[in-house]
Design an enzyme around this catalytic site. Sequence first.
Site, PDB file in Angstrom:
ATOM      1  N   HIS A  87     -34.146  -2.615  36.475  1.00  0.00           N
ATOM      2  CA  HIS A  87     -33.714  -3.626  35.490  1.00  0.00           C
ATOM      3  C   HIS A  87     -35.660  -4.149  35.162  1.00  0.00           C
ATOM      4  O   HIS A  87     -35.799  -4.042  36.450  1.00  0.00           O
ATOM      5  CB  HIS A  87     -33.025  -4.733  36.026  1.00  0.00           C
ATOM      6  CG  HIS A  87     -31.619  -3.819  35.884  1.00  0.00           C
ATOM      7  ND1 HIS A  87     -31.011  -3.001  36.521  1.00  0.00           N
ATOM      8  CD2 HIS A  87     -30.607  -4.358  34.589  1.00  0.00           C
ATOM      9  CE1 HIS A  87     -29.889  -3.135  35.779  1.00  0.00           C
ATOM     10  NE2 HIS A  87     -29.488  -3.773  34.954  1.00  0.00           N
ATOM     11  N   ASN A 118     -37.201  -1.046  44.602  1.00  0.00           N
ATOM     12  CA  ASN A 118     -36.602  -1.306  43.410  1.00  0.00           C
ATOM     13  C   ASN A 118     -35.538  -2.496  44.538  1.00  0.00           C
ATOM     14  O   ASN A 118     -35.257  -3.308  43.799  1.00  0.00           O
ATOM     15  CB  ASN A 118     -35.527  -0.388  42.446  1.00  0.00           C
ATOM     16  CG  ASN A 118     -34.626  -0.995  41.078  1.00  0.00           C
ATOM     17  OD1 ASN A 118     -35.225  -2.077  41.114  1.00  0.00           O
ATOM     18  ND2 ASN A 118     -34.001  -0.881  41.459  1.00  0.00           N
TER      19      ASN A 118
END
Length: 178
Positions: A87, A118
């Site tokens: 994201h 991440n």
Amino acid sequence: SSLLLGNPSDALANPANFSNYLMKETYYTLSYNRDWSTPNWVSWHLSLEDLGSTPRQDDFRPNDALPSGWYQVQNFSYNGGGFDRGHMCPSADRTATVPANSSTFLMTNMVPQAPVCNQTTWANLEDYARSLVTGTNKELYIIAGPAGTGGTGNSGLLNTIDNTRINVPASSCESAYM
């Protein structure tokens, strides 16, 4: 406004501007690159009003707001590539409502990120940003995005995934986060 600091690349909401296409989502704004199938950058505002108790929706899906004929990145497009669906505007930054959280799972908000980046480095940076507004009356304006081509994930160094349709950035952990 998520663009209070400006439009970093002068993106336009014109499909002819396929490498710098401006998309104004309800909870963030982004510049999308049709040929890379990733955002160039995502900009959003973060305050206490954006944080709540809504659980993570995990409803990864294509963005139907892309112009007709553009490739629609799917939930499964990252399968087997060795990269997470990273994201840009984090799910945890949009927990006030279900629609707000769900909006972060549009694939136009994703870039391939090495899992270690991440799940640790990037997650720690996101947590830190949220800590700056939690328990305060402060707010942040954030712009994040990938850079370059060619990143190393669990499957080694790759320039693209999804049959060459999605660019793998050289840097997404080091992306601008203001």
